[in-house]
Motif scaffolding. Structure first.
Motif, mmCIF file in Angstrom:
data_model
loop_
_atom_site.group_PDB
_atom_site.id
_atom_site.type_symbol
_atom_site.label_atom_id
_atom_site.label_comp_id
_atom_site.label_asym_id
_atom_site.label_seq_id
_atom_site.Cartn_x
_atom_site.Cartn_y
_atom_site.Cartn_z
ATOM 1 N N THR A 75 0.852 -1.182 0.000
ATOM 2 C CA THR A 75 0.000 0.000 0.000
ATOM 3 C C THR A 75 0.890 1.235 0.000
ATOM 4 O O THR A 75 2.066 1.168 0.393
ATOM 5 C CB THR A 75 -0.903 0.001 1.246
ATOM 6 N N PRO A 76 0.348 2.382 -0.417
ATOM 7 C CA PRO A 76 1.160 3.601 -0.393
ATOM 8 C C PRO A 76 1.700 3.927 1.003
ATOM 9 O O PRO A 76 2.830 4.383 1.151
ATOM 10 C CB PRO A 76 0.194 4.680 -0.872
ATOM 11 N N ARG A 77 0.918 3.662 2.015
ATOM 12 C CA ARG A 77 1.347 3.938 3.387
ATOM 13 C C ARG A 77 2.539 3.055 3.770
ATOM 14 O O ARG A 77 3.508 3.531 4.361
ATOM 15 C CB ARG A 77 0.176 3.711 4.337
ATOM 16 N N ASN A 78 2.466 1.759 3.437
ATOM 17 C CA ASN A 78 3.568 0.856 3.764
ATOM 18 C C ASN A 78 4.827 1.212 2.994
ATOM 19 O O ASN A 78 5.936 1.106 3.526
ATOM 20 C CB ASN A 78 3.174 -0.589 3.473
ATOM 21 N N LEU A 79 4.676 1.614 1.729
ATOM 22 C CA LEU A 79 5.841 2.014 0.946
ATOM 23 C C LEU A 79 6.480 3.271 1.532
ATOM 24 O O LEU A 79 7.704 3.387 1.589
ATOM 25 C CB LEU A 79 5.451 2.242 -0.508
ATOM 26 N N ALA A 80 5.650 4.222 1.968
ATOM 27 C CA ALA A 80 6.184 5.440 2.570
ATOM 28 C C ALA A 80 6.908 5.119 3.876
ATOM 29 O O ALA A 80 7.999 5.645 4.134
ATOM 30 C CB ALA A 80 5.056 6.432 2.817
ATOM 31 N N ASN A 81 6.321 4.267 4.686
ATOM 32 C CA ASN A 81 6.965 3.888 5.951
ATOM 33 C C ASN A 81 8.293 3.184 5.702
ATOM 34 O O ASN A 81 9.273 3.407 6.419
ATOM 35 C CB ASN A 81 6.046 2.990 6.768
ATOM 36 N N SER A 82 8.331 2.353 4.691
ATOM 37 C CA SER A 82 9.570 1.656 4.356
ATOM 38 C C SER A 82 10.642 2.655 3.942
ATOM 39 O O SER A 82 11.806 2.527 4.343
ATOM 40 C CB SER A 82 9.313 0.661 3.228
ATOM 41 N N GLY A 83 10.274 3.645 3.144
ATOM 42 C CA GLY A 83 11.229 4.673 2.747
ATOM 43 C C GLY A 83 11.718 5.482 3.930
ATOM 44 O O GLY A 83 12.913 5.795 4.041
ATOM 45 N N LEU A 84 10.815 5.819 4.827
ATOM 46 C CA LEU A 84 11.203 6.590 6.011
ATOM 47 C C LEU A 84 12.134 5.788 6.917
ATOM 48 O O LEU A 84 13.089 6.334 7.475
ATOM 49 C CB LEU A 84 9.956 7.024 6.784
ATOM 50 N N ARG A 85 11.868 4.491 7.049
ATOM 51 C CA ARG A 85 12.759 3.646 7.850
ATOM 52 C C ARG A 85 14.142 3.574 7.219
ATOM 53 O O ARG A 85 15.160 3.573 7.921
ATOM 54 C CB ARG A 85 12.177 2.243 8.004
ATOM 55 N N GLY A 86 14.199 3.552 5.906
ATOM 56 C CA GLY A 86 15.484 3.524 5.215
ATOM 57 C C GLY A 86 16.282 4.788 5.447
ATOM 58 O O GLY A 86 17.488 4.750 5.700
ATOM 59 N N VAL A 87 15.606 5.937 5.382
ATOM 60 C CA VAL A 87 16.280 7.214 5.629
ATOM 61 C C VAL A 87 16.738 7.295 7.079
ATOM 62 O O VAL A 87 17.851 7.744 7.370
ATOM 63 C CB VAL A 87 15.343 8.394 5.270
ATOM 64 N N ALA A 88 15.892 6.852 8.010
ATOM 65 C CA ALA A 88 16.264 6.863 9.425
ATOM 66 C C ALA A 88 17.468 5.962 9.677
ATOM 67 O O ALA A 88 18.385 6.329 10.432
ATOM 68 C CB ALA A 88 15.083 6.430 10.283
ATOM 69 N N ASN A 89 17.500 4.819 9.047
ATOM 70 C CA ASN A 89 18.636 3.899 9.196
ATOM 71 C C ASN A 89 19.903 4.535 8.641
ATOM 72 O O ASN A 89 20.978 4.418 9.240
ATOM 73 C CB ASN A 89 18.330 2.585 8.490
ATOM 74 N N LEU A 90 19.789 5.205 7.508
ATOM 75 C CA LEU A 90 20.934 5.885 6.910
ATOM 76 C C LEU A 90 21.471 6.974 7.840
ATOM 77 O O LEU A 90 22.684 7.106 8.029
ATOM 78 C CB LEU A 90 20.530 6.489 5.565
ATOM 79 N N LEU A 91 20.580 7.742 8.448
ATOM 80 C CA LEU A 91 21.003 8.791 9.379
ATOM 81 C C LEU A 91 21.650 8.195 10.632
ATOM 82 O O LEU A 91 22.626 8.742 11.143
ATOM 83 C CB LEU A 91 19.814 9.676 9.757
ATOM 84 N N ASP A 92 21.101 7.082 11.116
ATOM 85 C CA ASP A 92 21.699 6.413 12.278
ATOM 86 C C ASP A 92 23.114 5.929 11.962
ATOM 87 O O ASP A 92 24.026 6.090 12.785
ATOM 88 C CB ASP A 92 20.850 5.226 12.718
ATOM 89 N N ASN A 93 23.288 5.360 10.779
ATOM 90 C CA ASN A 93 24.621 4.894 10.389
ATOM 91 C C ASN A 93 25.595 6.056 10.256
ATOM 92 O O ASN A 93 26.762 5.947 10.652
ATOM 93 C CB ASN A 93 24.549 4.111 9.076
ATOM 94 N N ALA A 94 25.123 7.176 9.707
ATOM 95 C CA ALA A 94 25.987 8.345 9.568
ATOM 96 C C ALA A 94 26.372 8.889 10.947
ATOM 97 O O ALA A 94 27.527 9.265 11.177
ATOM 98 C CB ALA A 94 25.289 9.424 8.749
ATOM 99 N N ALA A 95 25.413 8.918 11.867
ATOM 100 C CA ALA A 95 25.700 9.407 13.214
ATOM 101 C C ALA A 95 26.699 8.488 13.921
ATOM 102 O O ALA A 95 27.609 8.969 14.618
ATOM 103 C CB ALA A 95 24.411 9.502 14.015
ATOM 104 N N ASP A 96 26.539 7.192 13.740
ATOM 105 C CA ASP A 96 27.492 6.248 14.346
ATOM 106 C C ASP A 96 28.887 6.428 13.760
ATOM 107 O O ASP A 96 29.889 6.340 14.484
ATOM 108 C CB ASP A 96 27.023 4.813 14.136
ATOM 109 N N ALA A 97 28.961 6.683 12.449
ATOM 110 C CA ALA A 97 30.262 6.876 11.812
ATOM 111 C C ALA A 97 30.938 8.141 12.326
ATOM 112 O O ALA A 97 32.144 8.145 12.597
ATOM 113 C CB ALA A 97 30.101 6.944 10.294
ATOM 114 N N VAL A 98 30.163 9.205 12.478
ATOM 115 C CA VAL A 98 30.726 10.453 12.992
ATOM 116 C C VAL A 98 31.170 10.268 14.438
ATOM 117 O O VAL A 98 32.236 10.731 14.845
ATOM 118 C CB VAL A 98 29.700 11.603 12.864
ATOM 119 N N LYS A 99 30.375 9.556 15.214
ATOM 120 C CA LYS A 99 30.700 9.326 16.618
ATOM 121 C C LYS A 99 31.983 8.492 16.737
ATOM 122 O O LYS A 99 32.848 8.802 17.550
ATOM 123 C CB LYS A 99 29.545 8.608 17.298
ATOM 124 N N SER A 100 32.114 7.458 15.917
ATOM 125 C CA SER A 100 33.293 6.609 16.018
ATOM 126 C C SER A 100 34.541 7.356 15.515
ATOM 127 O O SER A 100 35.637 7.116 16.005
ATOM 128 C CB SER A 100 33.103 5.308 15.225
#
Length: 65
Positions: free
Chosen positions: A34-59
Motif C-alpha cells: 500500500t502507499p502507506r507501507n511504501l512510505a513507511n519503508s522509505g522513512l525507515r530507510g532514511v532513518a537507518n541511513l542517518l543512524d549509520n551516519a551518526a554512528d560513523a561520525v561518533k566513532s
C-alpha cells in the motif's frame, strides 16, 4: 509407456502446485504493498541511513581522541 505417462502426470501436478503457490505469494505481496507501507519503508530507510551516519561520525570522534 506407463512410466512416461506417470512422469508427465507428476510433472503437470507439480507445475500446477508451484503456480498456485507463487500466485498466492504474489497476491499476499500485492495486498501488503500500500502507499502507506511504501512510505513507511522509505522513512525507515532514511532513518537507518542517518543512524549509520551518526554512528560513523561518533566513532571518528572517538578515534581521534
Amino acid at each position: 509407456m506407463f512410466l512416461r505417462i506417470r512422469w508427465f502426470v507428476m510433472g503437470a501436478a507439480a507445475s500446477v502446485g508451484i503456480f498456485t503457490y507463487l500466485a498466492n505469494v504474489v497476491r499476499k505481496a500485492r495486498d501488503r504493498m500500500t502507499p502507506r507501507n511504501l512510505a513507511n519503508s522509505g522513512l525507515r530507510g532514511v532513518a537507518n541511513l542517518l543512524d549509520n551516519a551518526a554512528d560513523a561520525v561518533k566513532s571518528d570522534g572517538e578515534a581521534t581522541r
